[in-house]
Write a protein that holds these residues in place. Structure first.
Motif, PDB file in Angstrom:
ATOM      1  N   ARG A 157       0.878  -1.171   0.000  1.00  0.00           N
ATOM      2  CA  ARG A 157       0.000   0.000   0.000  1.00  0.00           C
ATOM      3  C   ARG A 157       0.918   1.225   0.000  1.00  0.00           C
ATOM      4  O   ARG A 157       1.836   1.319   0.820  1.00  0.00           O
ATOM      5  N   ARG A 158       0.666   2.125  -0.933  1.00  0.00           N
ATOM      6  CA  ARG A 158       1.463   3.346  -1.019  1.00  0.00           C
ATOM      7  C   ARG A 158       0.722   4.495  -0.358  1.00  0.00           C
ATOM      8  O   ARG A 158      -0.493   4.604  -0.443  1.00  0.00           O
ATOM      9  N   ALA A 159       1.477   5.328   0.305  1.00  0.00           N
ATOM     10  CA  ALA A 159       0.955   6.565   0.894  1.00  0.00           C
ATOM     11  C   ALA A 159       2.019   7.628   0.642  1.00  0.00           C
ATOM     12  O   ALA A 159       3.131   7.312   0.218  1.00  0.00           O
ATOM     13  N   ALA A 160       1.680   8.857   0.903  1.00  0.00           N
ATOM     14  CA  ALA A 160       2.647   9.939   0.702  1.00  0.00           C
ATOM     15  C   ALA A 160       3.897   9.679   1.543  1.00  0.00           C
ATOM     16  O   ALA A 160       3.826   9.600   2.762  1.00  0.00           O
ATOM     17  N   GLY A 161       5.021   9.489   0.868  1.00  0.00           N
ATOM     18  CA  GLY A 161       6.289   9.328   1.569  1.00  0.00           C
ATOM     19  C   GLY A 161       6.562   7.965   2.152  1.00  0.00           C
ATOM     20  O   GLY A 161       7.534   7.785   2.871  1.00  0.00           O
ATOM     21  N   SER A 162       5.731   6.956   1.835  1.00  0.00           N
ATOM     22  CA  SER A 162       5.981   5.631   2.395  1.00  0.00           C
ATOM     23  C   SER A 162       5.351   4.521   1.546  1.00  0.00           C
ATOM     24  O   SER A 162       4.446   4.768   0.736  1.00  0.00           O
ATOM     25  N   ILE A 163       5.862   3.331   1.751  1.00  0.00           N
ATOM     26  CA  ILE A 163       5.304   2.115   1.147  1.00  0.00           C
ATOM     27  C   ILE A 163       5.218   1.075   2.253  1.00  0.00           C
ATOM     28  O   ILE A 163       6.170   0.874   3.003  1.00  0.00           O
ATOM     29  N   LYS A 164       4.062   0.442   2.364  1.00  0.00           N
ATOM     30  CA  LYS A 164       3.851  -0.565   3.404  1.00  0.00           C
ATOM     31  C   LYS A 164       3.676  -1.931   2.766  1.00  0.00           C
ATOM     32  O   LYS A 164       2.885  -2.096   1.839  1.00  0.00           O
ATOM     33  N   LEU A 165       4.423  -2.903   3.257  1.00  0.00           N
ATOM     34  CA  LEU A 165       4.253  -4.298   2.835  1.00  0.00           C
ATOM     35  C   LEU A 165       3.081  -4.874   3.628  1.00  0.00           C
ATOM     36  O   LEU A 165       3.050  -4.781   4.853  1.00  0.00           O
ATOM     37  N   LEU A 166       2.125  -5.439   2.921  1.00  0.00           N
ATOM     38  CA  LEU A 166       0.947  -6.005   3.609  1.00  0.00           C
ATOM     39  C   LEU A 166       1.117  -7.484   3.883  1.00  0.00           C
ATOM     40  O   LEU A 166       1.956  -8.148   3.380  1.00  0.00           O
TER      41      LEU A 166
END
Length: 75
Positions: free
Chosen positions: A66-75
């Motif tokens: 999941r991408r968000a402003a300034g970050s990427i999260k591994l689900l």
């Protein structure tokens, strides 16, 4: 150096991105805080900007990240 060789030996953009994320995410929250623009990752992964963005979009559609402003999260 070993990581860079492993990245270069990985063929698909999605696999390169996943390998990078698995190596660099915070182990507690599985989040990568980006220090600069997302496109700066492309040369480090041996990808064009376009291939990077296509790979990220594909991983997001598959609900792997999941991408968000300034970050990427591994689900």
């Amino acid at each position: 150096l070993r990581f860079q060789v492993e990245i270069r030996n990985t063929r698909s953009a999605e696999d390169r991105i996943l390998l990078y994320l698995e190596f660099h995410v915070d182990t507690d929250d599985r989040l990568l805080a980006l220090a600069g623009p997302l496109q700066d990752l492309a040369p480090e992964l041996g990808l064009t900007r376009e291939a990077l963005y296509r790979g990220l979009a594909a991983l997001e559609r598959r609900r792997v990240i999941r991408r968000a402003a300034g970050s990427i999260k591994l689900l």
